[in-house]
Design a protein around this motif. Structure first.
Motif, PDB file in Angstrom:
ATOM      1  N   ALA A 110       1.267  -1.081  -0.130  1.00  0.00           N
ATOM      2  CA  ALA A 110      -0.127  -0.176  -0.224  1.00  0.00           C
ATOM      3  C   ALA A 110       0.758   1.332   0.046  1.00  0.00           C
ATOM      4  CB  ALA A 110      -0.933   0.160   1.228  1.00  0.00           C
ATOM      5  N   VAL A 111       1.932   1.619   0.963  1.00  0.00           N
ATOM      6  CA  VAL A 111       2.662   2.262   1.308  1.00  0.00           C
ATOM      7  C   VAL A 111       3.088   2.361  -0.550  1.00  0.00           C
ATOM      8  CG1 VAL A 111       4.501   3.069   1.829  1.00  0.00           C
ATOM      9  CG2 VAL A 111       3.475   2.187   3.267  1.00  0.00           C
ATOM     10  N   GLY A 112       4.237   1.472  -1.301  1.00  0.00           N
ATOM     11  CA  GLY A 112       3.984   1.341  -2.468  1.00  0.00           C
ATOM     12  C   GLY A 112       3.552   2.619  -3.446  1.00  0.00           C
ATOM     13  N   ALA A 113       2.360   1.590  -3.514  1.00  0.00           N
ATOM     14  CA  ALA A 113       1.299   2.166  -4.579  1.00  0.00           C
ATOM     15  C   ALA A 113       0.687   3.592  -3.673  1.00  0.00           C
ATOM     16  CB  ALA A 113      -0.234   0.796  -4.097  1.00  0.00           C
ATOM     17  N   LEU A 172      12.064   5.781 -12.437  1.00  0.00           N
ATOM     18  CA  LEU A 172      11.899   6.306 -11.219  1.00  0.00           C
ATOM     19  C   LEU A 172      11.176   6.923 -10.185  1.00  0.00           C
ATOM     20  CD1 LEU A 172      14.872   8.350 -10.816  1.00  0.00           C
ATOM     21  CD2 LEU A 172      13.750   9.977 -11.112  1.00  0.00           C
ATOM     22  N   ILE A 173       9.762   6.567 -11.202  1.00  0.00           N
ATOM     23  CA  ILE A 173       8.838   6.911  -9.203  1.00  0.00           C
ATOM     24  C   ILE A 173       8.813   5.672  -8.858  1.00  0.00           C
ATOM     25  CG2 ILE A 173       6.166   6.815  -9.228  1.00  0.00           C
ATOM     26  CD1 ILE A 173       6.785   8.740 -11.698  1.00  0.00           C
ATOM     27  N   VAL A 174       8.877   4.642  -9.443  1.00  0.00           N
ATOM     28  CA  VAL A 174       9.023   3.292  -9.138  1.00  0.00           C
ATOM     29  C   VAL A 174       9.967   3.164  -8.190  1.00  0.00           C
ATOM     30  CG1 VAL A 174       9.497   0.401 -10.089  1.00  0.00           C
ATOM     31  CG2 VAL A 174       7.561   1.960 -10.742  1.00  0.00           C
ATOM     32  N   VAL A 175      10.911   3.769  -8.108  1.00  0.00           N
ATOM     33  CA  VAL A 175      11.702   3.675  -7.510  1.00  0.00           C
ATOM     34  C   VAL A 175      12.603   4.288  -6.654  1.00  0.00           C
ATOM     35  CG1 VAL A 175      14.740   3.733  -6.518  1.00  0.00           C
ATOM     36  CG2 VAL A 175      14.441   2.822  -9.011  1.00  0.00           C
ATOM     37  N   VAL A 176      10.976   5.317  -6.511  1.00  0.00           N
ATOM     38  CA  VAL A 176      11.058   6.587  -5.364  1.00  0.00           C
ATOM     39  C   VAL A 176      10.414   5.764  -4.191  1.00  0.00           C
ATOM     40  CG1 VAL A 176      10.115   8.351  -4.960  1.00  0.00           C
ATOM     41  CG2 VAL A 176      11.952   8.766  -6.385  1.00  0.00           C
ATOM     42  N   ALA A 177       9.140   5.105  -5.007  1.00  0.00           N
ATOM     43  CA  ALA A 177       8.221   4.587  -4.300  1.00  0.00           C
ATOM     44  C   ALA A 177       8.611   3.040  -3.418  1.00  0.00           C
ATOM     45  CB  ALA A 177       7.417   3.560  -4.846  1.00  0.00           C
ATOM     46  N   GLY A 218       7.325  -2.294  -2.417  1.00  0.00           N
ATOM     47  CA  GLY A 218       6.941  -0.984  -2.486  1.00  0.00           C
ATOM     48  C   GLY A 218       6.665  -0.950  -3.908  1.00  0.00           C
ATOM     49  N   ILE A 219       7.519  -1.911  -4.863  1.00  0.00           N
ATOM     50  CA  ILE A 219       7.913  -1.570  -6.246  1.00  0.00           C
ATOM     51  C   ILE A 219       6.476  -2.501  -6.538  1.00  0.00           C
ATOM     52  CG2 ILE A 219       9.337  -2.587  -7.515  1.00  0.00           C
ATOM     53  CD1 ILE A 219      11.825  -1.576  -6.659  1.00  0.00           C
ATOM     54  N   SER A 272      -6.882   1.666  -3.341  1.00  0.00           N
ATOM     55  CA  SER A 272      -8.186   2.283  -2.019  1.00  0.00           C
ATOM     56  C   SER A 272      -7.377   1.957  -0.923  1.00  0.00           C
ATOM     57  CB  SER A 272      -9.834   2.012  -2.043  1.00  0.00           C
ATOM     58  OG  SER A 272     -10.070   0.795  -2.557  1.00  0.00           O
ATOM     59  N   PRO A 273      -8.388   1.819   0.301  1.00  0.00           N
ATOM     60  CA  PRO A 273      -7.350   1.873   1.358  1.00  0.00           C
ATOM     61  C   PRO A 273      -8.124   0.245   1.659  1.00  0.00           C
ATOM     62  CG  PRO A 273      -7.881   3.225   2.222  1.00  0.00           C
ATOM     63  CD  PRO A 273      -8.090   3.380   0.527  1.00  0.00           C
ATOM     64  N   ARG A 274      -8.981  -0.715   0.755  1.00  0.00           N
ATOM     65  CA  ARG A 274      -9.647  -1.780   1.058  1.00  0.00           C
ATOM     66  C   ARG A 274      -8.898  -2.116  -0.044  1.00  0.00           C
ATOM     67  NH1 ARG A 274     -15.637  -1.318  -1.337  1.00  0.00           N
ATOM     68  NH2 ARG A 274     -14.795   0.652  -1.074  1.00  0.00           N
ATOM     69  N   VAL A 275      -8.182  -2.339  -1.547  1.00  0.00           N
ATOM     70  CA  VAL A 275      -7.392  -3.134  -1.830  1.00  0.00           C
ATOM     71  C   VAL A 275      -6.080  -3.564  -1.136  1.00  0.00           C
ATOM     72  CG1 VAL A 275      -6.268  -3.766  -3.699  1.00  0.00           C
ATOM     73  CG2 VAL A 275      -8.471  -2.041  -4.094  1.00  0.00           C
ATOM     74  N   PHE A 276      -5.920  -3.014  -0.098  1.00  0.00           N
ATOM     75  CA  PHE A 276      -4.651  -3.398   0.778  1.00  0.00           C
ATOM     76  C   PHE A 276      -4.600  -3.855   1.923  1.00  0.00           C
ATOM     77  CE2 PHE A 276      -3.422  -0.514  -2.338  1.00  0.00           C
ATOM     78  CZ  PHE A 276      -2.756  -0.922  -3.141  1.00  0.00           C
ATOM     79  N   ASP A 277      -6.058  -5.279   1.834  1.00  0.00           N
ATOM     80  CA  ASP A 277      -6.715  -5.055   3.637  1.00  0.00           C
ATOM     81  C   ASP A 277      -5.609  -6.823   3.586  1.00  0.00           C
ATOM     82  OD1 ASP A 277      -7.640  -6.877   1.809  1.00  0.00           O
ATOM     83  OD2 ASP A 277     -10.052  -6.978   2.772  1.00  0.00           O
TER      84      ASP A 277
END
Lengths: 256, 360
Positions: free
Chosen positions: B97-100, B122-127, B245-246, B259-264
């Motif tokens: 979830a944090v990465g997403a 680059l965005i993926v790496v940052v995530a 995260g990646i 949405s938060p529900r996806v990462f339960d």
């Protein structure tokens, strides 16, 4: 300066006093034995020296460096290695890996170099593999290098445990009941073996043992514990004839 | 370099029916041939470019292929904790979830749309880095506990992440972030999957990886053999969350709506199932587990609700007959790095050298 010095080391498990006022001055090159009945606190002393437990009171120092409060891996890096009463090898890993793990702190590459296979990774891995194989071949275990440690016969597992301890590069080796489960014949071999590794690797050794034959046979000095207290200390001959020891350790009218 | 099994292992298996045995040998040869690996990688990469360009398979299958890749990343990274280190972490979806969210916030709110496709790697790496940092922060207090307690701490982490996201209105709160651009493509998924596998494999077969393995075997003995167990644990956890995260970033830009529900907890459980299905402590197992789980769920879709009965049943049977999973603690030889085999090579060379004078 003594190699290892313990001053009034005391340890409590809750209200139970496992070790009380344990003192020890160990010179380099000595081979001493600690004996005592079950539950006398022998293994607890090893656990205190190696940092598995933290002494409630007292101080332990190695070459003048205070050990109380250090983590086990820091203490091992200061040159203390040990084996275990019940074999504690990394069973699912290969014999070679068991020995290589003991070199953990002496490999000089960063996690990033490891993950990307760059820099010192190659040369360091090669160095440690060769070193481990050399050590294994000294103990004639190199034929098993690729085998899972759990598949080794009992005697070889005991040997591997000593090899693994030696791989950490110790000055002081703590052997916790190395003769457990051995017959008299094997004990004779073990005595030679312990003498040999002491001379070969220039070690100081502390031995915990139940087998009187082994302790009396090779130790230069013996300490006797009972209920955590030191009840006698001296040469094997003195211990053998000490009435206090006979009563506490061997039982009344004890033979051996 | 022909890599043969040591003769003793052949002697251990008694001769069975000729046909079966021949197939087994053929399979052994394939599984131990290291020259196959670069061929497979090159073929995979070329295919991953050709498939979307010429629509070689229908978009639905392309989508599943990308999910397989993302799940492999998740599964391999969780296996580092649950399989190699022998701890029980159950909050992997929290890291995902944090990465997403980090990547989705970047692409939808901060970076101009025109630049998105170019900056996506680059965005993926940052995530990944952000998640790795979160992982480190979580790991420091978590690893004061072990076993079931660690499971509870990671479970709590998963819930905290979900609740925190739900309560930040700026990133959509419980409604999530809609309309994320579809930036995850098949070649990129392939690239990240291979990279994740490669890096985690390298880690496992390094000094630090051996430290992690020894923690699984016997933590106290490991500490006493000079392994800095704390460092090894933090390292493994950080790497694991980096790749979670990646995977999260790729997932967000494939699903296009998070949405938060996806990462339960359910998502975390899915990853756990993949790990234990494929086999603990095995990268081959992680790849197989993630692939089988993802594909099987799709294949069983016509069964409707019943697939949720069938999948757990498969798991129960697996645990009964192969408690360590399909490839538990075992590895295809071509996934083991060259330098790990080097030790065996050194050993064999030495043995030949000592055997030769003895024979003559």
């Amino acid at each position: 300066m003594p190699l290892l010095q313990a001053k009034q080391v005391t340890h409590y498990f809750g209200g139970l006093c496992a070790v009380s006022d344990f003192n020890l001055d160990l010179a380099a090159g000595e081979l001493i034995g600690i004996i005592g009945p079950n539950g006398a606190g022998k293994t607890t002393i090893f656990n205190l020296i190696t940092g598995v437990y933290r002494a409630t009171r007292g101080s332990i120092s190695m070459n003048g460096v205070e050990l109380v409060g250090k983590t086990p891996n820091q203490i091992t890096q200061l040159g203390i290695a040990r084996t275990f009463q019940n074999i504690r090898l990394f069973k699912e890993l290969s014999v070679l890996d068991n020995v290589r793990i003991a070199n953990y702190s002496r490999l000089n590459y960063t996690p990033l170099e490891a993950m990307l296979h760059v820099g010192r990774y190659r040369s360091e891995e090669k160095r440690v593999a060769e070193k481990a194989l050399d050590l294994l071949s000294v103990f004639r275990l190199d034929g098993w290098a690729e085998e899972r440690a759990a598949n080794l016969p009992y005697g070889s597992q005991r040997r591997l445990e000593i090899v693994r301890a030696l791989a950490t590069g110790p000055q002081l080796l703590l052997l916790d009941e190395p003769a457990a489960g051995m017959n008299p014949n094997e004990i004779m071999q073990l005595m030679d073996f312990i003498h040999w590794i002491r001379d070969q690797f220039k070690l100081t050794i502390i031995l915990i043992e139940h087998q009187m034959r082994l302790v009396m046979g090779i130790c230069e000095r013996i300490k006797v514990l009972d209920f955590g207290a030191t009840i006698a200390e001296g040469l094997p001959e003195e211990i053998r004839n000490n009435p206090k020891v006979l009563e506490a350790y061997l039982g009344e009218g004890g033979e051996e | 370099m022909p890599t043969q099994k040591p003769p003793q292992s052949n002697a251990q298996t008694p001769r069975q029916e000729g046909k079966w045995e021949r197939w087994r040998q053929r399979w052994d040869r394939i599984a131990s041939n290291r020259r196959i690996l670069p061929v497979l990688l090159a073929a995979g990469f070329v295919l991953s470019i050709l498939i979307p360009r010429f629509n070689l398979v229908n978009p639905y299958i392309q989508l599943i292929l990308m999910y397989v890749g993302i799940n492999i990343i998740l599964c391999t990274s969780l296996n580092l904790i649950n399989g190699y280190m022998g701890e029980f972490s159950v909050g992997h979806a929290g890291f995902m979830a944090v990465g997403a969210y980090v990547s989705a916030v970047l692409t939808t709110m901060f970076i101009p749309t025109a630049l998105n496709p170019w900056l996506f790697p680059l965005i993926v790496v940052v995530a990944g880095l952000a998640t790795g940092l979160v992982g480190l922060v979580v790991a420091i207090p978590s690893f004061k506990t072990r076993g079931a307690y660690l499971a509870i701490v990671t479970l709590a982490f998963n819930m905290i992440v979900k609740s925190v996201i739900e309560n930040i209105e700026a990133i959509g709160g419980p409604r999530g972030i809609p309309g994320i651009e579809k930036l995850t493509t098949l070649p990129w998924t392939f690239f990240w999957t291979v990279l994740a596998i490669w890096v985690i494999r390298n880690f496992v077969y390094s000094n630090f990886g051996r430290g992690v393995l020894s923690i699984r075997e016997d933590e106290i003995a490991s500490d006493l053999m000079s392994v800095n167990t704390r460092q090894a644990k933090l390292l493994a956890f950080t790497i694991s969350s980096f790749f979670a995260g990646i995977a999260g970033a790729l997932f967000a830009h494939l699903l296009q709506f998070i949405s938060p529900r996806v990462f339960d907890i359910i998502k975390s459980t899915d990853v756990l199932i993949m790990v234990y299905l494929g086999g603990i402590g095995s990268i081959t197992g992680s790849i197989l587990g993630a692939t089988i789980f993802t594909v099987l769920l799709e294949v069983l879709r016509p069964l409707g609700v019943w697939r949720m009965v069938l999948m757990p049943l498969v798991l129960v049977l697996l645990m009964l007959f192969r408690p360590r999973g399909i490839m538990g603690l075992r590895e295809f030889r071509w996934l083991i790095p060259h330098y790990q085999l080097l030790a065996a090579h050194l050993w064999r060379k030495k043995k030949e050298a000592t055997d030769a004078p003895a024979a003559s």
